[in-house]
Scaffold this motif. Structure first.
Motif, PDB file in Angstrom:
ATOM      1  N   LYS A 199      32.830  -5.843 -13.561  1.00  0.00           N
ATOM      2  CA  LYS A 199      32.468  -5.598 -11.953  1.00  0.00           C
ATOM      3  C   LYS A 199      31.006  -5.128 -12.092  1.00  0.00           C
ATOM      4  CE  LYS A 199      35.375  -2.424 -10.952  1.00  0.00           C
ATOM      5  NZ  LYS A 199      36.025  -1.172  -9.862  1.00  0.00           N
ATOM      6  N   SER A 200      30.462  -5.419 -11.087  1.00  0.00           N
ATOM      7  CA  SER A 200      28.739  -4.807 -10.998  1.00  0.00           C
ATOM      8  C   SER A 200      28.573  -4.094  -9.538  1.00  0.00           C
ATOM      9  CB  SER A 200      27.845  -6.033 -10.942  1.00  0.00           C
ATOM     10  OG  SER A 200      26.575  -5.636 -11.123  1.00  0.00           O
ATOM     11  N   GLU A 201      28.363  -2.785  -9.759  1.00  0.00           N
ATOM     12  CA  GLU A 201      28.148  -1.890  -8.531  1.00  0.00           C
ATOM     13  C   GLU A 201      27.648  -0.602  -8.931  1.00  0.00           C
ATOM     14  OE1 GLU A 201      32.335  -1.632  -7.480  1.00  0.00           O
ATOM     15  OE2 GLU A 201      32.589   0.214  -8.425  1.00  0.00           O
ATOM     16  N   LYS A 202      27.156  -0.039  -8.037  1.00  0.00           N
ATOM     17  CA  LYS A 202      26.477   1.195  -8.207  1.00  0.00           C
ATOM     18  C   LYS A 202      27.452   2.430  -8.743  1.00  0.00           C
ATOM     19  CE  LYS A 202      22.179   0.498  -6.957  1.00  0.00           C
ATOM     20  NZ  LYS A 202      21.008   0.816  -7.872  1.00  0.00           N
ATOM     21  N   ASP A 203      26.882   3.136  -9.775  1.00  0.00           N
ATOM     22  CA  ASP A 203      27.932   4.043 -10.090  1.00  0.00           C
ATOM     23  C   ASP A 203      27.085   5.538 -10.308  1.00  0.00           C
ATOM     24  OD1 ASP A 203      26.478   4.577 -12.764  1.00  0.00           O
ATOM     25  OD2 ASP A 203      27.109   2.729 -13.118  1.00  0.00           O
ATOM     26  N   ASN A 204      27.801   6.595 -10.525  1.00  0.00           N
ATOM     27  CA  ASN A 204      27.437   7.904 -10.530  1.00  0.00           C
ATOM     28  C   ASN A 204      27.223   8.503 -12.158  1.00  0.00           C
ATOM     29  OD1 ASN A 204      27.256   8.666  -7.509  1.00  0.00           O
ATOM     30  ND2 ASN A 204      29.652   8.738  -7.698  1.00  0.00           N
TER      31      ASN A 204
END
Length: 246
Positions: free
Chosen positions: A69-74
């Motif tokens: 998956k490719s998505e913004k993270d913290n």
């Protein structure tokens, strides 16, 4: 137990186009076959996502279960937790996008697990590269956790261990892996040190920065590994040392 366990491996990455291919190849070249590989990307913009897509077919041809998956993270530990949630294997390893496994790594881990599955953490030796050159081979048993972290790229935890003790605590920016292993140890988890090189680590990451050293020191105080006086003395020495060697 005589069937090869499914081993899940998690790699988190962000704009890692220059290094992550080496990590991918180390998974493809494993002498072990029962593998689940999970890549969690932090919304890269440098071509890393395109490389992940390119390698998807290679993993499938090798009969490796592949998820990504490719998505913004913290942050890195949030990304690792996302990866852990996707795992289905009996054992779980985490290898960063600038590090890589020895070709026999998963076979070594599986062999030890099949000999005795009572351990929570299986870990081994680490080739440590400084400025691109092999500088040392590191490895210590879990008794050193009171002083410093063991070699996390070599660590494989049972999925049941994560389910029992929890995932990474994202309140820590740099030492959540250290905190997790100390948490497992504190609650009676068993560690198996394997006297073989499992992984290769390249310095220069977040774990080498001053903030990481300070957070590790504060954590050791919080866990009671050192008293307040020792923490202050070590804190002063860190800053004096940095000042001298600038």
């Amino acid at each position: 137990m005589n069937q090869e366990p499914l081993i899940s491996v998690v790699t988190v990455c962000f704009n890692s186009i220059n290094t992550v291919e080496r990590t991918f190849k180390s998974i493809l070249n494993q002498t072990y076959s029962n593998i689940e590989y999970i890549v969690v990307d932090g919304k890269s913009t440098d071509g890393t996502v395109e490389l992940i897509k390119e390698y998807e077919d290679y993993f499938k041809k090798r009969n490796i279960i592949f998820k990504w998956k490719s998505e913004k993270d913290n942050g890195i530990y949030d990304a690792m937790n996302k990866g852990l949630e996707m795992t289905t294997g009996e054992l779980v390893g985490i290898i960063n996008s600038d590090d890589y496994y020895e070709e026999s790594a998963l076979e070594i881990i599986s062999t030890e697990y099949l000999k005795d599955s009572s351990y929570d953490v299986y870990h081994g030796l680490l080739n440590y590269y400084n400025s691109g050159k092999l500088s040392m081979i590191k490895g210590g048993d879990s008794s050193v956790l009171t002083q410093h972290m063991i070699e996390h790229p070599t660590c494989f935890l049972k999925k049941k261990t994560y389910e029992k003790h929890g995932f990474f605590n994202c309140n820590y920016k740099y030492v959540a892996d250290y905190e997790l292993l100390c948490r497992v140890k504190k609650h009676g988890g068993k560690f198996k040190l394997i006297d073989k090189v499992i992984a290769n680590f390249y310095d220069g990451g977040a774990g080498d920065c001053l903030e990481s050293v300070i957070e590790a020191l504060k954590f050791r105080y919080e866990y009671g590994f050192i008293n307040k006086k020792s923490m202050i003395i070590k804190y002063i020495k860190i800053f004096l040392g940095r000042k001298i060697f600038r």
